[in-house]
Design a protein around this motif. Structure first.
Motif, PDB file in Angstrom:
ATOM      1  N   ALA A  91       0.861  -1.179   0.000  1.00 16.31           N
ATOM      2  CA  ALA A  91       0.000   0.000   0.000  1.00 16.31           C
ATOM      3  C   ALA A  91       0.899   1.230   0.000  1.00 16.31           C
ATOM      4  CB  ALA A  91      -0.925  -0.012   1.210  1.00 16.31           C
ATOM      5  N   SER A  92       0.287   2.393  -0.160  1.00 14.71           N
ATOM      6  CA  SER A  92       1.099   3.604  -0.277  1.00 14.71           C
ATOM      7  C   SER A  92       0.422   4.781   0.402  1.00 14.71           C
ATOM      8  CB  SER A  92       1.368   3.923  -1.752  1.00 14.71           C
ATOM      9  OG  SER A  92       0.165   3.948  -2.502  1.00 14.71           O
ATOM     10  N   ILE A 150      -6.239   1.407   0.679  1.00 21.15           N
ATOM     11  CA  ILE A 150      -6.193   0.274  -0.249  1.00 21.15           C
ATOM     12  C   ILE A 150      -7.154   0.552  -1.407  1.00 21.15           C
ATOM     13  CG2 ILE A 150      -6.715  -2.183  -0.514  1.00 21.15           C
ATOM     14  CD1 ILE A 150      -5.941  -2.496   2.466  1.00 21.15           C
ATOM     15  N   GLY A 151      -6.675   0.303  -2.621  1.00 23.37           N
ATOM     16  CA  GLY A 151      -7.474   0.585  -3.810  1.00 23.37           C
ATOM     17  C   GLY A 151      -6.994   1.808  -4.560  1.00 23.37           C
ATOM     18  N   LYS A 156      -3.905   0.179  -6.585  1.00 24.23           N
ATOM     19  CA  LYS A 156      -5.080   0.635  -7.335  1.00 24.23           C
ATOM     20  C   LYS A 156      -5.806  -0.479  -8.084  1.00 24.23           C
ATOM     21  CE  LYS A 156      -2.503   2.039 -11.486  1.00 24.23           C
ATOM     22  NZ  LYS A 156      -2.163   3.179 -12.371  1.00 24.23           N
ATOM     23  N   ASP A 157      -5.180  -1.636  -8.247  1.00 23.46           N
ATOM     24  CA  ASP A 157      -5.846  -2.735  -8.946  1.00 23.46           C
ATOM     25  C   ASP A 157      -6.834  -3.491  -8.052  1.00 23.46           C
ATOM     26  OD1 ASP A 157      -4.520  -2.183 -11.304  1.00 23.46           O
ATOM     27  OD2 ASP A 157      -2.851  -3.529 -10.860  1.00 23.46           O
ATOM     28  N   SER A 168      -9.607  -1.094   6.754  1.00 22.92           N
ATOM     29  CA  SER A 168      -9.340   0.344   6.798  1.00 22.92           C
ATOM     30  C   SER A 168      -8.407   0.684   7.952  1.00 22.92           C
ATOM     31  CB  SER A 168     -10.648   1.125   6.942  1.00 22.92           C
ATOM     32  OG  SER A 168     -11.484   0.946   5.828  1.00 22.92           O
ATOM     33  N   GLY A 169      -8.722   0.159   9.134  1.00 25.36           N
ATOM     34  CA  GLY A 169      -7.884   0.431  10.297  1.00 25.36           C
ATOM     35  C   GLY A 169      -6.500  -0.164  10.169  1.00 25.36           C
ATOM     36  N   GLN A 170      -6.417  -1.383   9.659  1.00 26.45           N
ATOM     37  CA  GLN A 170      -5.129  -2.074   9.535  1.00 26.45           C
ATOM     38  C   GLN A 170      -4.175  -1.321   8.613  1.00 26.45           C
ATOM     39  OE1 GLN A 170      -4.408  -5.315  11.084  1.00 26.45           O
ATOM     40  NE2 GLN A 170      -2.355  -4.565  10.597  1.00 26.45           N
TER      41      GLN A 170
END
Length: 403
Positions: A91-92, A150-151, A156-157, A168-170
């Motif tokens: 993730a970024s 994420i996403g 993004k894929d 979301s929290g993780q």
């Protein structure tokens, strides 16, 4: 045999101190190892002076913050490992580091509102066009992390897990831990204080991160204070209210929400079960990451009766209908938990995107457990979803400075 009690006492104290130090060092090493495993890269993007940031703040409608912006800021595209649906992914996000500070900055994790286009991700760093506004906190003296979610960004894929509490929290917590490791590896000191802030979807994600930290001691993190604005925390209540309305200003939110739940939880039903045509056939294309929310809205309709499948819309306020879907909604509405750390909920009283009652019902549920000394509901009189951001950020910045 005679014993010197004074000598024995000194020896015992020394043993306790040594044991405690070893334990502290072991815990510190454990936290560092966790961060090392999560960290992937930090690529410098740009350094902006405080004058440039003050100018950007005025252009973005955050001119009220100009006098609080004191430091130049280094921006990094930050990539880290996290876990999604039981597997490791990358993730970024954006890491913002203030320069020239005489003291030791605290860390602040800021969570942005709903986005649709890939270029809106914080790590895309389209300065100043798609800045979230939270970047400005770095110039006030916080080391600031802004997850893409994420996403977006390097992930993004993956379909964005919109309003999924656990993932979301993780993703936020893992970025915090990875950033703490990276900063230490670069000999950049930060204090142990950790602040969380977010608005709209970011308010929800902030609460999800707060919950993840407070219910999982293995993270070895402590929230100093959390400011959460206009998030749909009570998703069940939100949808029940939607069922009483005739129109909604941002139908793109529902497109993203239902597409995600349908996919993430394996329902895999045709979108015509949820939406009427021609909208059902458009949604996957509209959510391909090339369009912004207003562009998606233009291809849908504000009329809820025209947008939703009639049976699905009627089910929102019908007990027993759509049981599996509603069960997931309830699971993601923060059941069986209340904050332990200092928390402020902000919400505009005229918000027609995320209804004020969502924060009010959440506050009323949390209050008996958290207590009024740590929990506050801050109404923004007459504020709508757009106009309430600046008042919230101003109040939160002042509040954070008291810790």
């Amino acid at each position: 045999m005679k014993f010197n009690l004074r000598v024995i006492s000194v020896v015992l104290i020394a043993l306790f101190v040594a044991t405690g130090c070893k334990k502290d060092k072991k815990e510190e090493q454990s936290q560092e190892d966790a961060g090392k495993e999560l960290f992937v890269s930090a690529n410098p993007l740009q350094t902006l002076t405080k004058v440039q940031l003050q100018t950007a703040a005025s252009l973005m409608g955050f001119g009220a913050f100009s006098s609080s912006l004191k430091y130049d800021v280094d921006f990094y595209r930050f990539i880290y490992n996290t876990t999604f649906k039981g597997r490791k992914i990358q993730a970024s996000g954006l890491l913002c580091v203030p320069g020239g500070m005489s003291g030791t900055p605290a860390m602040l994790s800021a969570q942005h509102g709903t986005i649709f286009a890939d270029f809106q991700a914080p790590s895309a760093f389209n300065f100043p066009g798609s800045m979230t506004g939270f970047e400005l906190f770095a110039s006030t003296g916080f080391v600031t992390v802004i997850p893409d979610f994420i996403g977006y960004g390097v992930s993004k894929d993956i379909i964005h897990p919109y309003y999924d509490m656990q993932s979301s929290g993780q993703a936020v917590v893992d970025m915090i831990k990875a950033a703490k490791y990276y900063l230490k590896s670069q000999n950049k000191s930060i204090s142990e204080k950790l602040f969380l802030i977010g608005y709209s979807e970011g308010g929800y994600v902030t609460m999800a991160a707060q919950r993840e930290i407070e219910t999982n001691a293995s993270h070895k993190l402590t929230v100093t204070a959390a400011a959460e604005g206009a998030g749909g925390y009570d998703i069940s209540g939100m949808l029940a209210t939607v069922a009483t309305k005739t129109s909604y200003p941002d139908p793109s939110f529902f497109a993203l929400f239902i597409q995600n739940y349908n996919t993430l939880y394996g329902f895999n039903r045709p979108l015509t079960d949820y939406f009427k045509e021609p909208f059902a056939s458009r949604i996957n294309t509209l959510l391909d990451g090339t369009l912004k929310g207003d562009q998606i809205n233009a291809q849908l309709t504000l009329s809820l009766r025209d947008l939703f499948n009639t049976n699905f819309f009627n089910s929102l306020n019908s007990a027993g209908a759509e049981a599996a879907f509603k069960a997931k909604v309830a699971e993601n509405s923060f059941p069986n938990w209340a904050p332990k750390s200092a928390t402020r909920l902000y919400h505009g009283t005229a918000d027609e995107n995320v209804y004020y009652q969502t924060s009010e019902s959440t506050y009323n549920r949390f209050l008996p457990v958290t207590g009024s000394a740590k929990l506050s509901l801050i109404p923004i009189p007459g504020g709508n979803h757009g106009s309430s951001v600046v008042p919230m950020m101003g109040d939160a910045l002042q509040w954070f400075s008291t810790f």
